[in-house]
Design a protein around this motif. Structure first.
Motif, PDB file in Angstrom:
ATOM      1  N   VAL A   1     -29.593  17.835  13.612  1.00 18.93           N
ATOM      2  CA  VAL A   1     -30.109  17.497  14.942  1.00 18.93           C
ATOM      3  C   VAL A   1     -30.402  18.780  15.701  1.00 18.93           C
ATOM      4  CG1 VAL A   1     -29.635  16.274  17.076  1.00 18.93           C
ATOM      5  CG2 VAL A   1     -28.749  15.392  14.927  1.00 18.93           C
ATOM      6  N   GLY A   2     -29.480  19.752  15.579  1.00 16.13           N
ATOM      7  CA  GLY A   2     -29.661  21.025  16.284  1.00 16.13           C
ATOM      8  C   GLY A   2     -30.903  21.760  15.819  1.00 16.13           C
TER       9      GLY A   2
ATOM     10  N   TYR B   1     -24.357  23.299  20.466  1.00 19.54           N
ATOM     11  CA  TYR B   1     -25.072  22.028  20.332  1.00 19.54           C
ATOM     12  C   TYR B   1     -25.068  21.573  18.878  1.00 19.54           C
ATOM     13  CZ  TYR B   1     -28.725  18.559  20.762  1.00 19.54           C
ATOM     14  OH  TYR B   1     -29.421  17.381  20.733  1.00 19.54           O
ATOM     15  N   ALA B   2     -25.368  22.523  17.967  1.00 23.66           N
ATOM     16  CA  ALA B   2     -25.438  22.164  16.545  1.00 23.66           C
ATOM     17  C   ALA B   2     -24.073  21.764  16.020  1.00 23.66           C
ATOM     18  CB  ALA B   2     -26.002  23.337  15.744  1.00 23.66           C
TER      19      ALA B   2
ATOM     20  N   TYR C   1     -28.219  29.006  11.485  1.00 29.14           N
ATOM     21  CA  TYR C   1     -28.846  27.857  10.828  1.00 29.14           C
ATOM     22  C   TYR C   1     -28.954  28.077   9.325  1.00 29.14           C
ATOM     23  CZ  TYR C   1     -30.043  25.463  15.129  1.00 29.14           C
ATOM     24  OH  TYR C   1     -29.988  24.792  16.309  1.00 29.14           O
ATOM     25  N   VAL C   2     -29.267  29.312   8.935  1.00 31.61           N
ATOM     26  CA  VAL C   2     -29.376  29.589   7.498  1.00 31.61           C
ATOM     27  C   VAL C   2     -28.023  29.364   6.824  1.00 31.61           C
ATOM     28  CG1 VAL C   2     -29.677  31.415   5.816  1.00 31.61           C
ATOM     29  CG2 VAL C   2     -31.323  31.154   7.633  1.00 31.61           C
TER      30      VAL C   2
ATOM     31  N   MET D   1     -20.303  17.773   5.313  1.00 31.13           N
ATOM     32  CA  MET D   1     -19.262  17.771   6.333  1.00 31.13           C
ATOM     33  C   MET D   1     -19.827  17.272   7.651  1.00 31.13           C
ATOM     34  SD  MET D   1     -17.064  21.194   5.778  1.00 31.13           S
ATOM     35  CE  MET D   1     -16.786  21.361   7.518  1.00 31.13           C
ATOM     36  N   SER D   2     -21.036  17.769   7.961  1.00 29.01           N
ATOM     37  CA  SER D   2     -21.555  17.421   9.277  1.00 29.01           C
ATOM     38  C   SER D   2     -21.934  15.944   9.327  1.00 29.01           C
ATOM     39  CB  SER D   2     -22.741  18.301   9.629  1.00 29.01           C
ATOM     40  OG  SER D   2     -23.876  17.846   8.963  1.00 29.01           O
ATOM     41  N   LYS D   3     -22.304  15.376   8.144  1.00 26.39           N
ATOM     42  CA  LYS D   3     -22.600  13.947   8.142  1.00 26.39           C
ATOM     43  C   LYS D   3     -21.332  13.154   8.469  1.00 26.39           C
ATOM     44  CE  LYS D   3     -26.500  13.021   5.139  1.00 26.39           C
ATOM     45  NZ  LYS D   3     -26.866  12.962   3.737  1.00 26.39           N
ATOM     46  N   ARG D   4     -20.271  13.550   7.773  1.00 27.24           N
ATOM     47  CA  ARG D   4     -19.011  12.876   8.032  1.00 27.24           C
ATOM     48  C   ARG D   4     -18.568  13.152   9.458  1.00 27.24           C
ATOM     49  NH1 ARG D   4     -15.199  15.338   4.300  1.00 27.24           N
ATOM     50  NH2 ARG D   4     -14.736  16.694   6.039  1.00 27.24           N
ATOM     51  N   ARG D   5     -18.746  14.462   9.823  1.00 27.97           N
ATOM     52  CA  ARG D   5     -18.320  14.860  11.160  1.00 27.97           C
ATOM     53  C   ARG D   5     -19.092  14.085  12.206  1.00 27.97           C
ATOM     54  NH1 ARG D   5     -17.939  20.477  12.460  1.00 27.97           N
ATOM     55  NH2 ARG D   5     -16.842  20.761  10.504  1.00 27.97           N
ATOM     56  N   ARG D   6     -20.390  13.836  11.899  1.00 28.90           N
ATOM     57  CA  ARG D   6     -21.190  13.163  12.906  1.00 28.90           C
ATOM     58  C   ARG D   6     -20.650  11.750  13.168  1.00 28.90           C
ATOM     59  NH1 ARG D   6     -26.771  12.409  11.260  1.00 28.90           N
ATOM     60  NH2 ARG D   6     -26.130  13.956   9.764  1.00 28.90           N
ATOM     61  N   ARG D   7     -20.208  11.094  12.081  1.00 24.66           N
ATOM     62  CA  ARG D   7     -19.627   9.770  12.283  1.00 24.66           C
ATOM     63  C   ARG D   7     -18.367   9.860  13.126  1.00 24.66           C
ATOM     64  NH1 ARG D   7     -21.423   8.500   7.146  1.00 24.66           N
ATOM     65  NH2 ARG D   7     -19.495   9.195   6.175  1.00 24.66           N
TER      66      ARG D   7
END
Lengths: 154, 186
Positions: free
Chosen positions: A72-73, A64-65, A145-146, A7-13
């Motif tokens: 990245v976070g 931030y994360a 993070y976990v 999700m975060s990969k897609r979200r990052r885009r």
């Protein structure tokens, strides 16, 4: 199962385009941290203290994360540093009690820390609140993070 | 007046939480429930508690719940229907708890036992012995330092437990310590 990483990969885009979120969070994160420090060290005089300060400090990392992506976070604070701070706060708290014992008082009696009992109380409370804040912040960041990185498969 | 409005809103939120099947909405609503509780504590002049509730209940807990949803699923399974024996137990216990509150002193009652010797003594001694204007801090950090140490230990243990249960990640990308999703070593 959906993974937060995916999700975060897609979200990052998507986030590349979300200028408003990124700019606002960049503005807010230092202020959140500053506010956490204010709550931490002003807890003797107003509402607040180590626990609340730790949570607010952790929320800056979590924001931030969330905005810039979990991986990245995670680079901001290494796993070793997170574990170190997790234990360091608790040890600082317990250590203040032991120092009091070595100076001839009872466990967690801060009056013996300095010549003046009131100054000793001030110092003791400042230190143990710092310990509370460090441990709580590290614990919240660690748990986040976990949870966020759990599905980091392949 | 605002007191009752807030309580009503909290009851409505709690009922809605029961009925909702979309867990994302449940998480959001429980966050707003916590925020309501925080406002309620401010109305009741317990700012320190309100602060904690807003930060932990409405903030961190919501984020962690969302993380859990991302790990599991965001929709509850079909309603298994009402189980009458369980409902009866819940109703009886709830009624007993409410009956128990009838004996408690009214909110803010100056004649309540707590205001007879405990509270006045801390208010009297706290600033003199610790030099702290905030009595709450002087109690939490100094007079009840053991309790706070215990709380911090609980927080530490919680984080350590999470790390031990689901925190261990594969260290090497290509296989040496590969771990399955359930966290066991294959």
């Amino acid at each position: 199962m959906k993974s937060l990483r995916v999700m975060s990969k897609r979200r990052r885009r998507e986030m590349q385009h979300k200028e408003v979120l990124r700019v606002c969070s960049k503005l807010l994160i230092p202020l959140i941290m500053l506010f956490a420090l204010y709550v931490q060290f002003h807890g003797d005089f107003g509402p607040g203290g180590g626990f609340q300060a730790g949570v607010i400090f952790a929320s800056a990392f979590i924001l931030y994360a969330l905005i810039f992506g979990v991986d990245v976070g995670m680079k901001v604070l290494s796993p070793g540093a997170r574990r170190f701070f997790l234990a360091a706060g608790l040890l600082l708290y317990a250590g203040v009690g032991i120092v009091g014992m070595l100076l001839g008082g009872r466990y967690l009696n801060y009056s013996v820390l300095l010549q003046d009992p009131i100054a000793g109380q001030h110092l003791g409370i400042l230190l143990i609140e710092l310990g509370v804040g460090v441990t709580v912040a590290a614990a919240m960041i660690t748990i986040f993070y976990v949870f966020a990185n759990q599905d980091d498969s392949e | 007046m605002i007191f009752y409005a807030l309580l009503t809103f909290m009851v409505v939120s709690a009922l809605a939480l029961l009925w909702l099947r979309n867990l994302f909405a449940v998480v959001m609503l429980s966050g707003s429930f916590s925020l309501n509780a925080a406002v309620l504590y401010v109305v009741m002049d317990a700012v320190d508690v309100a602060f904690t509730e807003a930060a932990v209940g409405a903030g961190i807990a919501t984020v962690l719940m969302l993380g859990t949803l991302a790990l599991t699923t965001s929709h509850e399974k079909a309603d298994p229907g009402v189980s009458w024996p369980h409902l009866a137990v819940v109703v009886v216990v709830g009624a007993a708890l409410i009956y128990g509150t009838l004996d408690m002193p009214r909110y803010g009652d100056p004649m309540a036992p707590i205001h007879q010797h405990v509270a006045p003594e801390y208010i009297e001694r706290g600033p003199k012995q610790t030099g702290m204007p905030n009595v709450v801090t002087s109690i939490l950090a100094s007079y009840r330092g053991y309790d706070t140490l215990g709380e911090v230990t609980v927080v530490f243990t919680a984080a350590a437990g999470v790390l031990a249960l689901i925190g261990r990640r594969r260290k090497k990308k290509n296989g040496v310590i590969k771990r399955t999703r359930s966290g066991e070593r294959p």
